[in-house]
Design an enzyme around this catalytic site. Structure first.
Site, short mmCIF file in Angstrom:
data_model
loop_
_atom_site.label_atom_id
_atom_site.label_comp_id
_atom_site.label_asym_id
_atom_site.label_seq_id
_atom_site.Cartn_x
_atom_site.Cartn_y
_atom_site.Cartn_z
N HIS A 71 46.67 -81.90 17.24
CA HIS A 71 46.41 -81.31 18.58
C HIS A 71 46.49 -79.70 18.19
CE1 HIS A 71 47.44 -84.65 21.38
NE2 HIS A 71 48.18 -84.95 20.31
N ASP A 167 44.41 -89.43 24.72
CA ASP A 167 46.00 -88.85 24.03
C ASP A 167 46.44 -88.13 24.85
OD1 ASP A 167 47.88 -89.86 21.93
OD2 ASP A 167 47.54 -87.55 21.56
N ASP A 325 49.97 -86.59 14.24
CA ASP A 325 50.15 -86.21 15.60
C ASP A 325 50.71 -84.81 15.62
OD1 ASP A 325 50.26 -86.50 18.29
OD2 ASP A 325 51.90 -87.63 18.42
N HIS A 329 54.26 -76.62 19.76
CA HIS A 329 54.57 -76.19 20.93
C HIS A 329 55.32 -74.68 20.80
CE1 HIS A 329 53.58 -79.49 23.65
NE2 HIS A 329 54.36 -80.32 22.54
C1 NCD Z 1 51.62 -84.90 22.30
C2 NCD Z 1 50.91 -83.36 22.68
O1 NCD Z 1 52.05 -82.42 22.75
O2 NCD Z 1 49.82 -83.28 22.81
N1 NCD Z 1 52.95 -85.08 22.08
C3 NCD Z 1 53.73 -86.00 21.51
O3 NCD Z 1 54.98 -85.79 21.73
N2 NCD Z 1 53.07 -86.81 20.66
C4 NCD Z 1 50.65 -85.90 23.05
C5 NCD Z 1 50.82 -87.21 22.43
O4 NCD Z 1 50.26 -87.51 21.27
O5 NCD Z 1 51.04 -88.11 23.10
ZN ZN Z 2 49.02 -86.89 19.97
ZN ZN Z 3 49.99 -89.70 22.10
#
Ligand code: NCD
Ligand code: ZN
Ligand code: ZN
Length: 447
Positions: A71, A167, A325, A329
Site C-alpha cells: 500500500h 484489498d 502487505d 500509517h
Molecule cells: C491494510 C491497509 O492498511 O490498507 N491493512 C492491514 O491491516 N493489512 C489493508 C489490508 O491489507 O487488508
Molecule cells: Zn493489504
Molecule cells: Zn487485505
C-alpha cells in the site's frame, strides 16, 4: 531508452530459485547478458564502458524481490506514504517490482487513474510499479469498476495491469464477486482476495462481544472457503492474500489438490501468499505492542500453531509467495486503531532469519518465494531469475550483516514496524534496477 553503462558484478555467490554457485554477472542495456561460473575468463577488456562491483566471493547476488501486495497510499494519504517514499522504501528493501493496492483516495477503479500512477512511478525510475484495479467502483461493493470495459487479454493491451483486488475489504455480494472473477478470467489476470468477510457465525460472535482474535479467525476461514468456491464456478485465477490461519492453509491445500486432479470444469487456478509478519510473529507480539494500536493488523497475528502451519505450507508449496502487505500509517492513525504494519524494509531479514537461518528452507527457495514465484503469478516472464535475457533487477545481500531495526531510519513514512529494535541478520546492501544502482546501504562501507 536505457543509457546506463554496463555493470559487471564480480565474484559473488549467485543465488536464484535454481542456482547457488560462485560466479559473476554482466548486465548491459538493463538486461542480464551473461552469467559466468567461477573460474571462467571474464572478457573484461572487451567489455564496453562499465562499472565493476566486487562481491569478494562472499556477498550474495540475487534477483530483486517482487512484492505482490503493498500500500503506497498514493493518491490521498501523503501523511502515511507517497509514491516517492514508498518507492524509496521498496528499493531499500531490495524490491524491483511492487504491486500497489487500490484502497487510496480516490480508489484506483479506472484505467485512467491506474495509468497516471504507473506513469508517475516510471518517471521516478526506482521500481516497476503495477497498480491493481479495484473490482468495484469506489470499492463500495455495488457496481463493477472499469474491468468489464477492458479488452482481454490484458497482458497484450495493458501489460502494466497484472492483478485486480478489492484489498482492504471483500466484495460481499456473491453475484458481483462472481462477475468480477469472470471478468478477471476473461482478462487473463488473477484476483487477489483479502478474505475477511464474516459470514453469519463470525457476525454472531462479534455481536456477542467475543474478542477479535476469535471472530476474525472464523471470518477468514469462511471468506477463504467462499472465494475458492466462487473461483471454481468462474474458472478464474484467485490469489489468496495474507493467509494467516491453519484452517485457511488446510482449505487452500485441499483445493489445490483437487485442482491438480484437473477435474475438467472444476479447473481453476489458486495461489496464495503469506506475509513476513504472519510467518515470524504471533499474538504475543501484538499484545506487547498493543492489540488495538501498534499491534493491530488485518488479519491479526495468530497463534504459534497457526504460524507453524504457515511455515509447513511454505515448505510443501501450499503458500506460493511471500508478500509484505506493507501498510504504512501515521502514529496518530495507529493510536486510533488503523490496522497494518510497515514492512518493505524488514521483509528480507525477517524471512531469512526465520526460514533460512533456522534451516527450514534454502536461500534458493527464499529467492523463489520472494522473486520467481510472485513474478510467475503476475505472468512476468522477464524477471525473478538470474539468467541471460532476464531483467537486470538484482540485489547484493550480505547474509551475515548484523543490524537493528530502527523505524526512524526507514525511507517509508510509515514507522509502524511490528519489530522496532529487533536485532537482525542479513541485509540488502545494493539494489540494481534495470542495470542501474538505485540503492546503496551505507552499511556496505562499514563491513
Ligand atoms: C491494510 C491497509 O492498511 O490498507 N491493512 C492491514 O491491516 N493489512 C489493508 C489490508 O491489507 O487488508
Ligand atoms: Zn493489504
Ligand atoms: Zn487485505
Amino acid at each position: 531508452m536505457n543509457l546506463s553503462p554496463g555493470l559487471l558484478l564480480r565474484d559473488f555467490r549467485l543465488v536464484d530459485e535454481t542456482l547457488d554457485m560462485p560466479g559473476s554477472v554482466w548486465i548491459e542495456q538493463g538486461v542480464i547478458q551473461d552469467v559466468f561460473p567461477q573460474g571462467a575468463t571474464l572478457p573484461e577488456t572487451r567489455l564496453p564502458m562499465h562499472r565493476t562491483i566486487h562481491g569478494g566471493g562472499t556477498l550474495v547476488l540475487m534477483p530483486a524481490l517482487v512484492d505482490l501486495h503493498a500500500h503506497f497510499r498514493d493518491p490521498g494519504y501523503p501523511e502515511k506514504e507517497t509514491l516517492e517514499s514508498g518507492s524509496l522504501a521498496a528499493v531499500a528493501g531490495g524490491y524491483g517490482t511492487v504491486v500497489c493496492m487500490a484502497n487510496t483516495k480516490p480508489v484506483i477503479d479506472t484505467l485512467a487513474k491506474a495509468k497516471t500512477l504507473k506513469k508517475r512511478a516510471d518517471a521516478l525510475g526506482l521500481v516497476d510499479l503495477y497498480p491493481v484495479l479495484a473490482l468495484t467502483q469506489g470499492m463500495e461493493g455495488k457496481v463493477l469498476s472499469d474491468i468489464h470495459l477492458l479488452k482481454g487479454p490484458l497482458s497484450k493491451t495493458e501489460p502494466w495491469i497484472r492483478m485486480l483486488s478489492e484489498d482492504g475489504k471483500d466484495v460481499v455480494s456473491d453475484e458481483l464477486l462472481y462477475r468480477a472473477l469472470q471478468e478477471a478470467h476473461r482478462l487473463g489476470i488473477p484476483v487477489s482476495c483479502h478474505c475477511d468477510a464474516g459470514g453469519p457465525e463470525a457476525e454472531e460472535a462479534k455481536a456477542a462481544g467475543k474478542p477479535r482474535e476469535f471472530w476474525s479467525r472464523i471470518a477468514e476461514n469462511h471468506a477463504t472457503q467462499r472465494v475458492i468456491e466462487r473461483a471454481r464456478q468462474a474458472q478464474g485465477h484467485v490469489h489468496i492474500a495474507h493467509v494467516s490461519t491453519k484452517e485457511s492453509v488446510d482449505l487452500i491445500r485441499k483445493a489445490k489438490g483437487t485442482q491438480q486432479e484437473k477435474t475438467g470444469p472444476q479447473g481453476f487456478t489458486l495461489t496464495a501468499e503469506a506475509s513476513p509478519h504472519h510467518l515470524c510473529l504471533t499474538h504475543g507480539t501484538a499484545h506487547a505492542l498493543g492489540d488495538a494500536t501498534w499491534g493491530r493488523v488485518n488479519p491479526p497475528l495468530r497463534t504459534e500453531v497457526d504460524r507453524q502451519a504457515l511455515i509447513e505450507a511454505v515448505l510443501d508449496g501450499t503458500i506460493d509467495a511471500i508478500a509484505t502487505d506493507h501498510a504504512p500509517h501515521t502514529e496518530a492513525d495507529k493510536l486510533q486503531g488503523a490496522p497494518g504494519f510497515t514492512g518493505l524494509e524488514t521483509s528480507f531479514a525477517l524471512c531469512q532469519m526465520e526460514l533460512v537461518l533456522q534451516d527450514r528452507i534454502t536461500l534458493s527457495r527464499l529467492s523463489a518465494l520472494m522473486s520467481a514465484s510472485p513474478a510467475r503469478i503476475l505472468g512476468l516472464t522477464d524477471r525473478g531469475r538470474m539468467a541471460p535475457k532476464f531483467r537486470g533487477d538484482l540485489i547484493v545481500v550480505d547474509t551475515e550483516a548484523a543490524w537493528q531495526v530502527n523505524p526512524d531510519l526507514f525511507r517509508s513514512r510509515g514507522k509502524n514496524s511490528p519489530v522496532p529494535g529487533l536485532p537482525c541478520t542479513g541485509r540488502v546492501l545494493i539494489t540494481i534496477y534495470q542495470g542501474r544502482v538505485v540503492f546503496e546501504s551505507f552499511l556496505s562501507h562499514d563491513s
